[in-house]
Motif scaffolding. Structure first.
Motif, PDB file in Angstrom:
ATOM      1  N   UNK A  19     -11.340   6.155  -9.190  1.00 35.41           N
ATOM      2  CA  UNK A  19     -10.652   7.390  -9.522  1.00 35.41           C
ATOM      3  C   UNK A  19      -9.277   7.397  -8.866  1.00 35.41           C
ATOM      4  N   UNK A  20      -8.250   7.730  -9.644  1.00 35.22           N
ATOM      5  CA  UNK A  20      -6.935   7.959  -9.043  1.00 35.22           C
ATOM      6  C   UNK A  20      -6.893   9.448  -8.726  1.00 35.22           C
ATOM      7  N   UNK A  67       0.814  -1.225   0.000  1.00 35.61           N
ATOM      8  CA  UNK A  67       0.000   0.000   0.000  1.00 35.61           C
ATOM      9  C   UNK A  67       0.840   1.265   0.000  1.00 35.61           C
ATOM     10  N   UNK A 106     -12.424  -5.660   2.052  1.00 32.94           N
ATOM     11  CA  UNK A 106     -13.202  -4.513   2.515  1.00 32.94           C
ATOM     12  C   UNK A 106     -12.484  -3.204   2.234  1.00 32.94           C
ATOM     13  N   UNK A 107     -11.175  -3.275   2.270  1.00 33.70           N
ATOM     14  CA  UNK A 107     -10.412  -2.037   2.211  1.00 33.70           C
ATOM     15  C   UNK A 107     -10.322  -1.492   0.797  1.00 33.70           C
ATOM     16  N   UNK A 108     -10.201  -0.173   0.750  1.00 33.70           N
ATOM     17  CA  UNK A 108      -9.860   0.516  -0.484  1.00 33.70           C
ATOM     18  C   UNK A 108     -10.864   0.278  -1.606  1.00 33.70           C
ATOM     19  N   UNK A 109     -10.515   0.787  -2.757  1.00 33.07           N
ATOM     20  CA  UNK A 109     -11.373   0.607  -3.915  1.00 33.07           C
ATOM     21  C   UNK A 109     -11.269  -0.822  -4.417  1.00 33.07           C
TER      22      UNK A 109
END
Lengths: 257, 275
Positions: free
Chosen positions: A158-159, A16, A129-132
């Motif tokens: 979206x970045x 990450x 669950x985490x992040x996009x």
């Protein structure tokens, strides 16, 4: 030195918020050195500006070996080593003396975004669950041939400014890349959306790489070692797909019909 | 029903976080909700000044967190809205004095012990510790931006950081939008901004000179006779409560102009939300 052994001597893994350079416990130091040089040559653009953790595991480094690694990482490739991870007391002391931060145990990181190793590339979604959404990509199913360049990483979302996606292989973004966002791939980059940030295709030297976007309005485009920036005047950017590639030593943008 | 907490944040400084917090908090309280506004800008507190409660501070956020006092002792009831409370920041300490974990615990206490319907946390500018503290205990985030490229860029960055913190649906408040400049093509309009940030728009606050006077007086503009920003804040409060009030550039700004014309011609139909 067999090729097989050497490719396992050093692994580069992207997480990450940092990148780990993992040195095998079994390989000889000369193997490690050779492999490190080799890997860094190909991946230097990924490591630019990203905190790197050097994980030497149970290996006990001699002062000479330590200096050598430091030379390769800091002096030669200008890599920012944020910490060293070691189980050896001797190595720990060496690191402290040289002003490096030490992490004692290998920590299991939850979120693996990309794994950069030339032998095996796989995107795992460990914590869903985490992040996009990171679309899982099983390399058994998706393998036209064993060439790394055919590995494509799909990202949905979206970045945003300050975010960065890097991948060994091709990068497919379904979503926008906003100003201040960065996407980097050793292969091609395709953005199904607006590309308004920075895109670097062919990172590592592949100047035949291309950047394709539905709306190509980037701050900057890079292909291999070529850099192109947006004109200072507002360009006539239509709402049609465009493609950037290197032609005669400069980056050229063409409309896709 | 348990109360809801919002962090009001922006990344960039000076876009109106504190003004939005004060006015939205007041507007919610005027509608009968028990509201707490928390200033998390430790060391550079402002919310107390904007709300005109500066001289009543005895205890602050850090006193509550460190157990020097109970939350009730630190809360300052607003002089004009008796359901509105301020928890001020400490001015003599800095952001490192508390941790996100402590902030999270505080927010739970505020909801459980004091039974607030709404808690608004005014975040400091930046993305460092102060920001981390501010977002720690919030259920949702309100992003404030002005129609400027730099503010929007920072808002975009903040949205990314919030997503990394598992707050996926922040809502946007566009502050200081000038209809005249938009019409002349000199200012970005809401569509341009939403196009980049792609999050839900909660409301638009028109540029209003009255804000300066209101801030200097220490009276939130929703408590004053005002035609522009005040009604816009009240509409946002109602949207937060779940009412469906359509947003449009003309609607949010010119609706009130229309009312003014109506009033001039003697058709005095009061807006339901006017107090």
């Amino acid at each position: 030195m067999s090729r097989r052994a050497s490719s396992k001597a050093v692994e580069i893994k992207g997480y990450e918020d940092n990148i780990n350079i993992i040195v095998s416990n079994d390989a000889s130091f000369s193997e490690v050195e050779a492999e490190l040089l080799n890997k860094l040559m190909g991946a230097k653009d990924f490591l630019k500006g990203v905190p790197v953790i050097l994980d030497v595991g149970n290996r006990s480094l001699s002062p000479q070996q330590f200096v050598k690694l430091n030379q390769i990482l800091n002096d030669r490739f200008n890599i920012m080593v944020s910490a060293i991870r070691t189980n050896s007391e001797q190595t720990r002391r060496l690191a402290v003396v040289n002003g490096w931060k030490v992490e004692h145990r290998r920590q299991q990181r939850k979120k693996i975004i990309e794994k950069l190793s030339s032998s095996k590339i796989r995107n795992r979604k460990v914590n869903p669950v985490k992040k996009n959404v990171i679309v899982e990509q099983d390399d058994k199913k998706l393998k036209p041939n064993s060439d790394d360049k055919n590995d494509t990483y799909l990202y949905r979302g979206t970045i945003r400014s300050g975010q960065r996606k890097a991948h060994v292989g091709n990068l497919l973004i379904i979503g926008d890349v906003n100003p201040g966002g960065e996407i980097i791939a050793t292969g091609d980059i395709v953005v199904i959306g607006r590309l308004r940030g920075m895109a670097h295709a062919g990172a590592g030297g592949n100047s035949s790489a291309e950047i394709i976007a539905l709306h190509l309005q980037p701050m900057q485009l890079r292909i291999a070692d070529y850099i192109g920036r947006a004109p200072d005047q507002d360009p006539e950017s239509g709402s049609y797909p465009e493609k950037a590639s290197v032609e005669n030593g400069s980056i050229v943008i063409q409309r896709i019909k | 029903m348990a109360g809801k907490s919002y962090v009001v944040t922006s990344g960039k400084g000076g876009v109106g976080k504190t003004t939005v917090t004060a006015n939205l908090g007041t507007a919610l309280a005027l509608r009968g909700n028990k509201v707490c506004v928390i200033d998390s800008d430790i060391g550079l507190r402002n919310l107390d000044v904007v709300m005109g409660l500066e001289n009543r501070i005895v205890y602050d956020l850090i006193d509550v967190i460190e157990g020097t006092c109970r939350p009730k002792q630190a809360l300052i009831k607003h002089k004009k809205a008796d359901k509105l409370f301020l928890l001020p920041a400490s001015q003599t300490r800095n952001k490192e004095a508390i941790s996100p974990k402590q902030m999270k615990e505080l927010m739970i206490r505020m909801k459980e012990e004091e039974l607030f319907d709404y808690i608004l946390v005014d975040s400091p500018a930046g993305i460092e510790r102060g920001f981390r503290n501010a977002i720690a205990g919030a259920d949702e985030a309100l992003i404030v931006t002005t129609p400027e490229v730099s503010a929007i860029r920072d808002a975009d960055r903040i949205i990314g950081l919030l997503q990394a913190d598992e707050m996926y649906e922040p809502k946007l408040v566009i502050n200081r939008l000038s209809t005249e400049l938009v019409k002349k093509g000199d200012m970005m309009d809401q569509d341009d901004i939403i196009d980049i940030l792609s999050i839900e728009l909660l409301g638009i606050i028109p540029e209003d000179e009255g804000i300066v006077a209101s801030t200097n007086m220490g009276v939130p503009i929703v408590l004053l006779e005002n035609e522009k920003a005040g009604p816009a804040f009240k509409r946002i409060a109602r949207r937060l409560e779940g009412e469906n009030i359509p947003i449009s550039l003309t609607g949010d700004i010119e609706e009130t102009l229309l009312n003014r014309i109506k009033r001039l011609f003697g058709i005095n139909r009061k807006e339901p939300e006017r107090v």
